[in-house]
Design an enzyme around this catalytic site. Structure first.
Site, PDB file in Angstrom:
ATOM      1  N   ARG A  75      31.510  36.117  31.362  1.00  0.00           N
ATOM      2  CA  ARG A  75      31.479  34.958  30.462  1.00  0.00           C
ATOM      3  C   ARG A  75      30.704  33.840  31.155  1.00  0.00           C
ATOM      4  O   ARG A  75      30.408  33.916  32.342  1.00  0.00           O
ATOM      5  CB  ARG A  75      32.886  34.520  30.071  1.00  0.00           C
ATOM      6  CG  ARG A  75      33.782  34.202  31.238  1.00  0.00           C
ATOM      7  CD  ARG A  75      35.181  33.727  30.808  1.00  0.00           C
ATOM      8  NE  ARG A  75      36.022  33.644  31.986  1.00  0.00           N
ATOM      9  CZ  ARG A  75      36.777  34.637  32.456  1.00  0.00           C
ATOM     10  NH1 ARG A  75      36.828  35.782  31.818  1.00  0.00           N
ATOM     11  NH2 ARG A  75      37.471  34.481  33.562  1.00  0.00           N
ATOM     12  N   ASN A 116      37.654  22.392  36.659  1.00  0.00           N
ATOM     13  CA  ASN A 116      38.331  22.814  37.903  1.00  0.00           C
ATOM     14  C   ASN A 116      39.355  21.789  38.418  1.00  0.00           C
ATOM     15  O   ASN A 116      40.163  22.115  39.295  1.00  0.00           O
ATOM     16  CB  ASN A 116      37.318  23.122  39.017  1.00  0.00           C
ATOM     17  CG  ASN A 116      36.590  24.440  38.835  1.00  0.00           C
ATOM     18  OD1 ASN A 116      35.462  24.607  39.282  1.00  0.00           O
ATOM     19  ND2 ASN A 116      37.234  25.415  38.174  1.00  0.00           N
ATOM     20  N   ASP A 170      31.994  33.457  41.518  1.00  0.00           N
ATOM     21  CA  ASP A 170      33.389  33.693  41.131  1.00  0.00           C
ATOM     22  C   ASP A 170      34.031  34.747  42.029  1.00  0.00           C
ATOM     23  O   ASP A 170      33.344  35.645  42.526  1.00  0.00           O
ATOM     24  CB  ASP A 170      33.427  34.144  39.659  1.00  0.00           C
ATOM     25  CG  ASP A 170      34.819  34.011  39.053  1.00  0.00           C
ATOM     26  OD1 ASP A 170      35.701  33.414  39.698  1.00  0.00           O
ATOM     27  OD2 ASP A 170      35.013  34.516  37.930  1.00  0.00           O
ATOM     28  N   GLU A 207      17.983  35.893  31.541  1.00  0.00           N
ATOM     29  CA  GLU A 207      18.530  37.240  31.687  1.00  0.00           C
ATOM     30  C   GLU A 207      19.874  37.122  32.398  1.00  0.00           C
ATOM     31  O   GLU A 207      20.005  36.369  33.381  1.00  0.00           O
ATOM     32  CB  GLU A 207      17.574  38.118  32.509  1.00  0.00           C
ATOM     33  CG  GLU A 207      16.256  38.374  31.817  1.00  0.00           C
ATOM     34  CD  GLU A 207      16.402  39.138  30.497  1.00  0.00           C
ATOM     35  OE1 GLU A 207      17.348  39.944  30.379  1.00  0.00           O
ATOM     36  OE2 GLU A 207      15.585  38.907  29.586  1.00  0.00           O
TER      37      GLU A 207
HETATM   38  C1  FPP Z   1      35.480  30.444  41.695  1.00  0.00           C
HETATM   39  O1  FPP Z   1      36.277  31.398  42.328  1.00  0.00           O
HETATM   40  C2  FPP Z   1      34.933  29.566  42.699  1.00  0.00           C
HETATM   41  C3  FPP Z   1      35.047  28.214  42.693  1.00  0.00           C
HETATM   42  C4  FPP Z   1      35.690  27.447  41.629  1.00  0.00           C
HETATM   43  C5  FPP Z   1      34.519  27.434  43.799  1.00  0.00           C
HETATM   44  C6  FPP Z   1      33.185  27.853  44.237  1.00  0.00           C
HETATM   45  C7  FPP Z   1      32.893  27.250  45.525  1.00  0.00           C
HETATM   46  C8  FPP Z   1      32.329  27.897  46.556  1.00  0.00           C
HETATM   47  C9  FPP Z   1      31.843  29.281  46.495  1.00  0.00           C
HETATM   48  C10 FPP Z   1      32.064  27.217  47.823  1.00  0.00           C
HETATM   49  C11 FPP Z   1      31.120  26.103  47.525  1.00  0.00           C
HETATM   50  C12 FPP Z   1      30.396  25.705  48.658  1.00  0.00           C
HETATM   51  C13 FPP Z   1      29.803  24.510  48.745  1.00  0.00           C
HETATM   52  C14 FPP Z   1      28.868  24.313  49.811  1.00  0.00           C
HETATM   53  C15 FPP Z   1      30.047  23.402  47.816  1.00  0.00           C
HETATM   54  P1  FPP Z   1      37.831  31.439  41.980  1.00  0.00           P
HETATM   55  O2  FPP Z   1      38.534  30.609  42.970  1.00  0.00           O
HETATM   56  O3  FPP Z   1      38.033  31.041  40.558  1.00  0.00           O
HETATM   57  O4  FPP Z   1      38.135  32.941  42.198  1.00  0.00           O
HETATM   58  P2  FPP Z   1      39.216  33.815  41.420  1.00  0.00           P
HETATM   59  O5  FPP Z   1      38.696  33.966  40.020  1.00  0.00           O
HETATM   60  O6  FPP Z   1      39.213  35.097  42.188  1.00  0.00           O
HETATM   61  O7  FPP Z   1      40.506  33.083  41.490  1.00  0.00           O
END
Ligand code: FPP
Length: 254
Positions: A206, A77, A29, A219
């Protein structure tokens, strides 16, 4: 629960190599906030987050982790703006295009759990090819949760068991925890189906519909680091926090 922040990175940590958590699951996140801090579009954070996935995969594999499960895209998402969803659907394509040779060198096997059939064709093609290309690898399993949601997973499992009961193949009285676990998407992970350690980055505390059944005795470690900043030291600090815990699984200390 134990939280730590980036300041503790300078503290020397000594991990017990004999107590490395076999299965680590991570809620990655903070990509959006990381980008926002740099006055860049949110997708810039996702791109950097992909680089973090590469680094953490290498380090977890070097430490002897057996399964690394990463929450890459949830069934919720899809509510994000189209541009961002499209970008997130392209990321696995780019990731596997550039990283499969490394995964093969590291003997890492790719697995994907989630409703893969609902992903765009290019994403499906990329993940299926990565699984096929690494199928012979015997080291760590890099398990992506992609279009995954734990409640949906449980509903699907209940439907599967109910259908078997309806045909008489399954006696409802014999449904136990093992049969439920077998109907979940983590069944293929065998003895490592349940995470020992669940990490969430970005200061949020969460679970967000992730592995609800499987984390019954995991954990939990929360860190303030945003996912693009999560590095080898952060991973080791989380494992150290895990090693300091006293896991009793509902029993008492011997
Ligand atoms: C949450 O951060 C992140 C996601 C929903 C996407 C996670 C994906 C990656 C880390 C890259 C994945 C890589 C591969 C290879 C599939 P957010 O965007 O919700 O962050 P924020 O809470 O700061 O808005």
């Amino acid at each position: 629960m134990f939280s730590f922040g980036k300041k503790q990175q300078t503290t020397p940590v000594t991990l017990d190599p004999n107590r490395i958590p076999a299965h680590i699951a991570i809620i990655m996140d903070g990509n959006g906030r990381w980008a926002q801090q740099k006055h860049r579009p949110r997708v810039f954070g996702h791109r950097e987050g992909m680089e973090t996935v590469k680094r953490i995969t290498r380090h977890a594999s070097d430490l002897g982790v057996k399964v690394l499960t990463l929450y890459a895209f949830s069934t919720e998402n899809w509510k994000r703006p189209d541009d961002e969803v499209n970008y997130l659907m392209q990321l696995p394509v780019d990731f596997f295009d550039t990283f499969v040779p490394d995964l093969i060198k590291q003997n890492v096997r790719v697995n994907v759990m989630g409703y893969v059939d609902q992903l765009p064709a290019k994403t499906q093609k990329a993940v299926r090819a990565a699984m096929a290309d690494t199928a012979q690898n015997t080291g760590m399993v890099l398990n992506f949760a992609l279009n995954y949601g734990s409640r949906a997973e449980i509903v699907t499992a209940v439907q599967t068991l109910a259908a078997q009961a309806a045909t008489g193949e399954l006696d409802p009285a014999t449904i136990d925890e093992q049969k439920v676990a077998q109907a979940l998407m983590t069944a293929s992970l065998g003895e490592y189906a349940d995470p020992d350690l669940l990490i969430r980055t970005s200061g949020e505390e969460r679970i967000s519909n992730f592995l609800l059944w499987q984390i019954a005795y995991s954990e939990l470690v929360f860190t303030d680091a945003l996912w693009p900043d999560f590095d080898d030291q952060e991973l080791e600090a989380a494992i150290l926090a895990y090693q300091r815990r006293d896991r009793r699984f509902g029993g008492i200390k011997k």
